[in-house]
Every structure is written in C-alpha cells, then in structure tokens.
Scaffold this motif. Structure first.
Motif, PDB file in Angstrom:
ATOM      1  N   ASP B  70       0.792  -1.010   0.123  1.00 53.94           N
ATOM      2  CA  ASP B  70      -0.082   0.084  -0.220  1.00 53.94           C
ATOM      3  C   ASP B  70       0.775   1.465  -0.159  1.00 53.94           C
ATOM      4  O   ASP B  70       1.989   1.368   0.900  1.00 53.94           O
ATOM      5  N   ARG B  71       0.602   2.214  -0.966  1.00 56.65           N
ATOM      6  CA  ARG B  71       1.556   3.347  -1.021  1.00 56.65           C
ATOM      7  C   ARG B  71       1.425   4.259   0.081  1.00 56.65           C
ATOM      8  O   ARG B  71       2.337   5.088   0.383  1.00 56.65           O
ATOM      9  N   LYS B  72       0.407   4.004   0.975  1.00 58.49           N
ATOM     10  CA  LYS B  72       0.165   4.926   2.040  1.00 58.49           C
ATOM     11  C   LYS B  72       1.131   4.400   3.393  1.00 58.49           C
ATOM     12  O   LYS B  72       1.415   5.126   4.374  1.00 58.49           O
ATOM     13  N   THR B  73       1.574   3.365   3.101  1.00 59.27           N
ATOM     14  CA  THR B  73       2.336   2.517   4.521  1.00 59.27           C
ATOM     15  C   THR B  73       3.733   3.383   4.357  1.00 59.27           C
ATOM     16  O   THR B  73       4.266   3.477   3.482  1.00 59.27           O
ATOM     17  N   ASN B  74       4.101   3.791   5.675  1.00 61.44           N
ATOM     18  CA  ASN B  74       5.559   4.036   5.941  1.00 61.44           C
ATOM     19  C   ASN B  74       6.391   2.743   6.069  1.00 61.44           C
ATOM     20  O   ASN B  74       6.464   2.200   6.994  1.00 61.44           O
ATOM     21  N   ILE B  75       7.043   2.622   4.980  1.00 62.83           N
ATOM     22  CA  ILE B  75       8.088   1.552   4.737  1.00 62.83           C
ATOM     23  C   ILE B  75       8.842   1.275   5.839  1.00 62.83           C
ATOM     24  O   ILE B  75       9.552   0.171   6.372  1.00 62.83           O
ATOM     25  N   ASN B  76       9.680   2.601   6.161  1.00 59.72           N
ATOM     26  CA  ASN B  76      10.421   2.611   7.036  1.00 59.72           C
ATOM     27  C   ASN B  76      10.130   2.200   8.651  1.00 59.72           C
ATOM     28  O   ASN B  76      10.968   1.287   9.217  1.00 59.72           O
ATOM     29  N   LYS B  77       8.963   2.223   8.842  1.00 63.19           N
ATOM     30  CA  LYS B  77       8.391   1.666  10.136  1.00 63.19           C
ATOM     31  C   LYS B  77       8.328   0.490  10.213  1.00 63.19           C
ATOM     32  O   LYS B  77       8.588  -0.545  11.160  1.00 63.19           O
ATOM     33  N   VAL B  78       7.845  -0.190   8.879  1.00 66.41           N
ATOM     34  CA  VAL B  78       7.728  -1.551   9.030  1.00 66.41           C
ATOM     35  C   VAL B  78       8.974  -2.380   8.889  1.00 66.41           C
ATOM     36  O   VAL B  78       9.415  -3.441   9.450  1.00 66.41           O
ATOM     37  N   ARG B  79      10.038  -1.792   7.997  1.00 59.97           N
ATOM     38  CA  ARG B  79      11.422  -2.453   7.905  1.00 59.97           C
ATOM     39  C   ARG B  79      12.243  -2.458   9.621  1.00 59.97           C
ATOM     40  O   ARG B  79      13.024  -3.125   9.657  1.00 59.97           O
ATOM     41  N   ALA B  80      11.660  -1.402  10.255  1.00 56.11           N
ATOM     42  CA  ALA B  80      12.365  -1.547  11.679  1.00 56.11           C
ATOM     43  C   ALA B  80      11.930  -2.956  12.410  1.00 56.11           C
ATOM     44  O   ALA B  80      12.664  -2.975  13.158  1.00 56.11           O
ATOM     45  N   GLU B  81      10.660  -3.044  11.848  1.00 57.07           N
ATOM     46  CA  GLU B  81      10.174  -4.419  12.860  1.00 57.07           C
ATOM     47  C   GLU B  81      10.762  -5.692  12.206  1.00 57.07           C
ATOM     48  O   GLU B  81      10.290  -6.800  12.539  1.00 57.07           O
ATOM     49  N   VAL B  82      11.324  -5.763  10.895  1.00 57.69           N
ATOM     50  CA  VAL B  82      11.498  -6.678  10.154  1.00 57.69           C
ATOM     51  C   VAL B  82      13.193  -6.693   9.988  1.00 57.69           C
ATOM     52  O   VAL B  82      13.870  -5.742   9.265  1.00 57.69           O
ATOM     53  N   GLY B  83      13.872  -7.442  10.594  1.00 63.72           N
ATOM     54  CA  GLY B  83      15.453  -7.608  10.441  1.00 63.72           C
ATOM     55  C   GLY B  83      15.746  -8.574   9.469  1.00 63.72           C
ATOM     56  O   GLY B  83      15.234  -9.510   9.022  1.00 63.72           O
ATOM     57  N   MET B  84      16.832  -7.800   8.860  1.00 61.18           N
ATOM     58  CA  MET B  84      17.408  -8.894   7.732  1.00 61.18           C
ATOM     59  C   MET B  84      18.879  -9.029   7.813  1.00 61.18           C
ATOM     60  O   MET B  84      19.634  -8.193   7.969  1.00 61.18           O
ATOM     61  N   VAL B  85      19.291 -10.209   7.251  1.00 60.51           N
ATOM     62  CA  VAL B  85      20.829 -10.735   7.142  1.00 60.51           C
ATOM     63  C   VAL B  85      20.960 -11.022   5.790  1.00 60.51           C
ATOM     64  O   VAL B  85      20.180 -11.926   5.128  1.00 60.51           O
ATOM     65  N   PHE B  86      22.184 -10.475   5.399  1.00 62.96           N
ATOM     66  CA  PHE B  86      22.512 -10.639   4.132  1.00 62.96           C
ATOM     67  C   PHE B  86      23.348 -11.788   3.775  1.00 62.96           C
ATOM     68  O   PHE B  86      24.373 -11.937   4.657  1.00 62.96           O
ATOM     69  N   GLN B  87      23.490 -12.270   2.522  1.00 63.47           N
ATOM     70  CA  GLN B  87      24.569 -12.968   2.179  1.00 63.47           C
ATOM     71  C   GLN B  87      25.986 -12.509   2.306  1.00 63.47           C
ATOM     72  O   GLN B  87      26.940 -13.045   2.737  1.00 63.47           O
ATOM     73  N   SER B  88      26.044 -11.047   1.758  1.00 67.78           N
ATOM     74  CA  SER B  88      27.566 -10.751   2.109  1.00 67.78           C
ATOM     75  C   SER B  88      27.635  -9.602   3.131  1.00 67.78           C
ATOM     76  O   SER B  88      28.304  -8.706   2.915  1.00 67.78           O
ATOM     77  N   PHE B  89      26.848  -9.982   4.212  1.00 68.88           N
ATOM     78  CA  PHE B  89      26.923  -9.224   5.523  1.00 68.88           C
ATOM     79  C   PHE B  89      26.485  -7.942   5.383  1.00 68.88           C
ATOM     80  O   PHE B  89      25.749  -7.668   6.209  1.00 68.88           O
ATOM     81  N   ASN B  90      27.128  -6.960   4.597  1.00 70.20           N
ATOM     82  CA  ASN B  90      26.797  -5.686   4.553  1.00 70.20           C
ATOM     83  C   ASN B  90      26.977  -4.876   5.720  1.00 70.20           C
ATOM     84  O   ASN B  90      26.035  -3.846   5.888  1.00 70.20           O
ATOM     85  N   LEU B  91      28.065  -5.277   6.558  1.00 70.65           N
ATOM     86  CA  LEU B  91      28.228  -4.270   7.560  1.00 70.65           C
ATOM     87  C   LEU B  91      28.839  -2.912   6.904  1.00 70.65           C
ATOM     88  O   LEU B  91      29.485  -3.006   5.998  1.00 70.65           O
ATOM     89  N   PHE B  92      28.527  -1.914   8.012  1.00 70.23           N
ATOM     90  CA  PHE B  92      29.235  -0.644   7.653  1.00 70.23           C
ATOM     91  C   PHE B  92      30.645  -0.554   7.945  1.00 70.23           C
ATOM     92  O   PHE B  92      30.990  -0.541   8.934  1.00 70.23           O
ATOM     93  N   PRO B  93      31.680  -0.666   6.744  1.00 72.31           N
ATOM     94  CA  PRO B  93      32.948  -0.637   7.162  1.00 72.31           C
ATOM     95  C   PRO B  93      33.672   0.563   7.681  1.00 72.31           C
ATOM     96  O   PRO B  93      34.769   0.386   8.350  1.00 72.31           O
ATOM     97  N   HIS B  94      32.923   1.498   7.609  1.00 72.21           N
ATOM     98  CA  HIS B  94      33.690   2.606   8.643  1.00 72.21           C
ATOM     99  C   HIS B  94      33.118   2.842   9.940  1.00 72.21           C
ATOM    100  O   HIS B  94      33.711   4.037  10.579  1.00 72.21           O
ATOM    101  N   LYS B  95      32.479   1.972  10.191  1.00 71.32           N
ATOM    102  CA  LYS B  95      32.114   1.997  11.609  1.00 71.32           C
ATOM    103  C   LYS B  95      32.579   0.767  12.440  1.00 71.32           C
ATOM    104  O   LYS B  95      32.641  -0.303  11.958  1.00 71.32           O
TER     105      LYS B  95
END
Lengths: 337, 243
Positions: B70-95
């Motif tokens: 739904d276009r009206k959904t604030n996707i950022n709010k949903v994503r905060a509730e859904v954790g994701m782990v990637f194949q290539s880790f994608n850690l922030f290398p500068h932190k």
C-alpha cells in the motif's frame, strides 16, 4: 615494499647513480641554457628588486598646514611633537612618529613644509595578490563543495525536476569556457543584479563576489560529478542494509553512504580544487587584483618580467602544493579511523 | 505474522524474467520457515519482497497486519520491525562493531546512547564476539562478521527475521558458528524466514519448508515430509542433486 613495486625499479648500483646524475645534469643544463639565452638578449637579472613587492618600508612625511615658526620640539610617546606658532598667536602641534624631526626650534615654516619623516612597513602588491587569490580560492572551494554535494545528490535523484536540473546545470557549466562564464557573471548577471539593487536603493554587490561565484559554480559542476561517482561506487548492499534497518533515504545517505563516499573522492576533489586555485588567475580580467593581475602590475612598475613571472608561478605552486599536502594528510587520517 | 497473497514480480533488466509468479503463503508468529530451491528460483526475490527491498508488482504482503504494498504505508516503520541478514553481511565498514549495532538504534529507534550500548553489549555476548566490540568489520572473519550482522538486526527488536543465504559466503569451518546463533534464535521463538542451502539446518530447526522453482511455490511441508517422501518430481530431483 611489495613484490609489484619492484618491477622495473633500478637497483641502487652504479647505473642508478649515473641516471640520477643525468637527471640533475639535464635540470642544470636547462637553467643554464635559459640564463645564457637571457644574457644574449642583454636581460639584466635583478632578484634584489623582488622582496619590495612582498614588504616595503614606506616613508611618510609629516607636513605643516600653516605658516609660522617652530615654537617647541618636545618628546612624546613613541616620537616627538612639533609645535608651530604664527604671528597671531595661534599654534598647532604635529606628531612625528619615530622622532625623525627635520626642523629646529625657531625655523620659519610655510604650509606643506616637511617637519619630519617616519617609516612604516607595508604589504607589497604580490603579497596582497596572493592573499586575494587565497581568499577567493577558499570561499569558492567552500561554496563549490556545497553546490557539488547537492548537485551530485540531485543528479542521482529519481525526482525528474531535481535530476534534470542537475544534468542541465552540469552540462552547461562543463560545456562552456570558464572565461566566458566569468564574463557572463560579471557583465550580464552582475549588471542585472547591481542595477536591480540600485533601483531598490540598496548598495551594489562588489565585483569580487561575482568572480568568486563564477569559480564556485564552475567547480561545483565538476564536484557534482565526482560526488555522484563516489556515491555510485559504494556497494548497493550498504544502502540495502541501511534501509532494511528502517533508516530513511536521508538517514542512510548521511550515516552510511556519504561518509564512505567522501573518503573515496578526496583525491579527485583535491585535483578539482587545485584546478580552482589556478583558474582564479582568470579573474584579473574583471578587475579583481589577484596574484596574476598583481604580477602584471608589478611587471609594469619593476620592468623585471622574468623574475616576477617566475615568482608568480612559484607562489601558485606554494598554494597548490599546500592543498595537496593537506589532502594527503586527510586521506591518511581517514584511513586510520 | 506474514500474509502473502498472490505476489508477482517481473524483472526487465538485463532481460525479462518472471521472478515471482502468484506466490501466496502465510507465516505464523514464532514459526521458522526455510525456503529452498535451485538458483534463480525466486527464493531470494521472495525474501527481499517481504521487506520491500524489491517492490512486488502486484498482490498483497501483510506484515503484522500492515500491507507494505500500500502506497500509504510508511515502509521505514515496517522495516524497523523486520530484521534482515544478507549473504554478503553488508556491515558498515567505516564503523566499529559497536557502532554498527548502535547506529540504527539511535537513528531509527531514537534510543539514548546508554540504552543502545547496553543492548549492543547484551547482543554481542549472545552471538559470542564480545571481545571484538571495538574492531572494524574488515578485521573480522566472515563468520564473525555475519554474527555481528545478526546482532545488528536483532538490536532493533524485530518481530521477524529474514535470512538471505546467510552462510553461502562463508568458509565451511565458519558456517557452524552462524547456524548455532540462528538455532538459538529459533528456539527462543523468533519468527524466521530463512533462504538457505543448509539442509541440516532445515531438517533440525524448520517448522515448515517451502520449495520454490521458476518463481512459484512448488511444495510446502514439514522437514520430515520433505526429506523422507517428497511428492513433487521437481522437489525429488532437486533434493537428489543436493543431498
């Protein structure tokens, strides 16, 4: 040293020092050849005339403004004061800094007579020009960075208004000569803006600002492309990781993408801003007395063009080399963290 | 918890591929679902659609009752509730490891620095790399990096965890340490959707296994059903190839 670094490198044996010798011989030959040629056309080198265009001791005369006689000469704080009195009993006191008084008590004085002289160190034309170039470069670099940062972000935006505005700006700026852009800023935009300000009863914007704006806009277009390339060089997974944690576009950009991108674009940015310092030499044509224009003026008064232009080039080299050192330092520091 | 109804996704670049064709499924809270299938079967696309890293072309995806298409959904709010782990880790290398884990807590969850650090501390102990808190990701092994990535996702207190082939980029000797962390999570009742080739993990932990091929769900069942008597020919072929 790593293995690849040694490929094609001379060992430090006899032939190494032989070629070092060849290098210095060539360099020396070039300088000697130049010197010899200038002798052929009877050019007299006068390097001793150069320092006065950095600092010079100016002589200031203290002159009388009335007719009368010197009534008294008395020591004062940091010099001497000379009191002149006329027949009607009116007296005036003149202060001579340093105390180099050229009259004695009882002398008859006419208006504009020199009562004493003082010396004062002043900044010469070349140093003034250098300072102007530095000022223009710093301000234009600052605004160029800001314009470039937003230009780059707009360039990769999915919003067509922002994206097309950025593309138009970048293509126009990169596609026309800087000299023409300076003329447009000065003769077109400058005239328009200053006339409109005058109509509104406001003071004019000084020429310096139009010149600086032209440089900032020019550098901004190139910086925008550098920033775009820097952002696009960061792996997509970084954005995805940031967004998957719930960060919005701006938060992801600010905390994750830009810090990494900025690190990568420091070398090309340094190159761009070194160019900007050198491009500021064009601003002389709109009557801004930066280093090149100052040198031209110095040449006309000193009649020593060879020395002055070499000095001018050397001063630019000092600026660009300092910037280059600064960015190398920044790069190293960022690698550590 | 997750309710997917008839989602379709077609990629046009580099050439037209139907990545998902009418995929529907329901995943209950606390359930561990393992998605398997040959490469190019759409399992990763399916997973990425669940937190809108890929936008499905049609259908409905309800996460905890919110339709993320739904276009009206604030996707950022949903994503905060859904954790994701990637194949290539994608850690922030500068932190640093610690900063990786605290960043989103502070920025998205608006937690205080102290609260974020406390959470990070707890999670680093949980995934067993407490001594590397101030190291940079580049100085960690693949297995350690992936465990940090799991901790980073867990720091947001997600309701669902998505794993996109979390062990595929790891050296064999490091797979175990990551799977152990995931098993612990599963036992604690976390809702998990895992795309993986680790059949041992599927057999041991999964409540349900989904087999996908050519963008569609071919077969769904318990691990026992899958590994003892799969019904579909394509499932049999796939399992015979990898087991």
């Amino acid at each position: 040293m790593n293995a690849t670094g040694k490929i094609g490198v001379f060992k430090k044996d006899f032939s190494y020092y032989l070629w070092v010798g060849v290098f210095f011989l060539c360099l020396g030959g070039l300088v000697a050849g130049l010197y010899y040629s200038t002798k052929q056309i009877d050019y007299v080198w006068r390097w001793y005339r150069v320092p006065q265009y950095f600092f010079f001791e100016d002589t200031i005369d203290v002159r009388a403004e009335m007719q009368g006689t010197v009534a008294s000469i008395s020591p004062a704080d940091g010099g001497k004061s000379v009191t002149v009195k006329n027949d009607s009993g009116i007296s005036e006191t003149y202060f001579v800094p340093g105390g180099d008084v050229r009259v004695s008590e009882g002398d008859t004085i006419y208006p504009a007579d020199v009562l004493g002289t003082s010396k004062k160190w002043k900044v010469g034309l070349l140093l003034q020009g250098l300072w102007m170039t530095l000022r223009i470069s710093v301000i234009a670099t600052f605004f160029g960075l800001i314009i470039g940062l937003f230009g780059g972000l707009f360039r990769i935006s999915s919003n067509p208004a922002l994206k097309w505005a950025a593309i138009t700006y970048i293509e126009i700026i990169r596609g026309s000569p800087l000299l023409v852009q300076i003329f447009i800023w000065y003769f077109v935009l400058g005239t328009l803006f200053n006339t409109l300000l005058a109509h509104a009863g406001l003071p004019e914007v000084p020429d310096l600002w139009y010149g600086t704006a032209s440089l900032a806009c020019f550098a901004g277009a190139y910086v925008a492309e550098i920033v775009r390339a820097g952002i696009q060089s960061i792996h997509r997974g970084q954005t995805e990781a940031a967004r998957s944690l719930g960060m919005n576009y701006l938060q992801g950009m600010y905390h994750v993408i830009l810090p990494q991108a900025l690190r990568r674009i420091i070398p090309p940015l340094a190159g761009q801003f070194i160019s900007l310092i050198k491009d500021s030499s064009l601003l002389g044509i709109i009557a801004i007395r930066e280093l090149t224009k100052a040198t031209r003026e110095v040449v006309t008064t000193s009649l020593q063009p060879f020395e002055m232009w070499f000095i001018c080039a050397l001063l630019y080299l000092v600026l660009t080399f300092s910037l280059s050192m600064l960015t190398q330092y920044l790069e190293r520091r960022m690698l550590v963290s | 918890m997750i309710d997917v109804t008839d989602i379709n996704k077609t990629f046009f670049v580099p050439h037209k591929v139907k990545a998902l064709v009418g995929v529907s499924t329901k995943i209950a809270a606390g359930e561990v679902v393992v998605v398997i299938g040959p490469s190019g079967s759409g399992k990763s696309t399916f997973l990425r659609c669940l937190n809108h890293l890929e936008a499905a072309d049609s259908g409905h995806i309800l996460i905890d009752g919110v339709d993320i298409l739904d276009r009206k959904t604030n996707i950022n709010k949903v994503r905060a509730e859904v954790g994701m782990v990637f194949q290539s880790f994608n850690l922030f290398p500068h932190k640093t490891v610690l900063e990786n884990i605290t960043l989103a807590q502070k920025v998205v969850r608006k937690r205080s620095k102290a609260a974020a650090l406390e959470k990070a501390d707890y999670l680093l102990k949980k995934v067993g790399i407490h001594d590397k808190a101030n190291a940079y990701p580049d100085n960690l092994s693949g297995g350690q990096q992936q465990r940090v990535a799991i901790a980073r996702a867990l720091a947001m207190d997600p309701k669902v965890m998505l794993f996109d082939e979390p062990t595929s980029a790891l050296d064999p000797e490091m797979i175990g340490e990551v799977l152990d962390v995931m098993k612990t999570l599963a036992r604690e009742g976390m809702t998990m959707v895992v795309v993986t080739h680790e059949m041992g993990f599927a057999r041991e932990v999964a409540d349900r296994v989904i087999f996908m091929d050519e963008g569609a769900i071919v077969e769904v069942g318990t691990p026992e059903h899958f590994f003892k008597n799969p019904t579909h020919d394509r499932t049999k072929l796939f399992l015979s190839q990898i087991l």
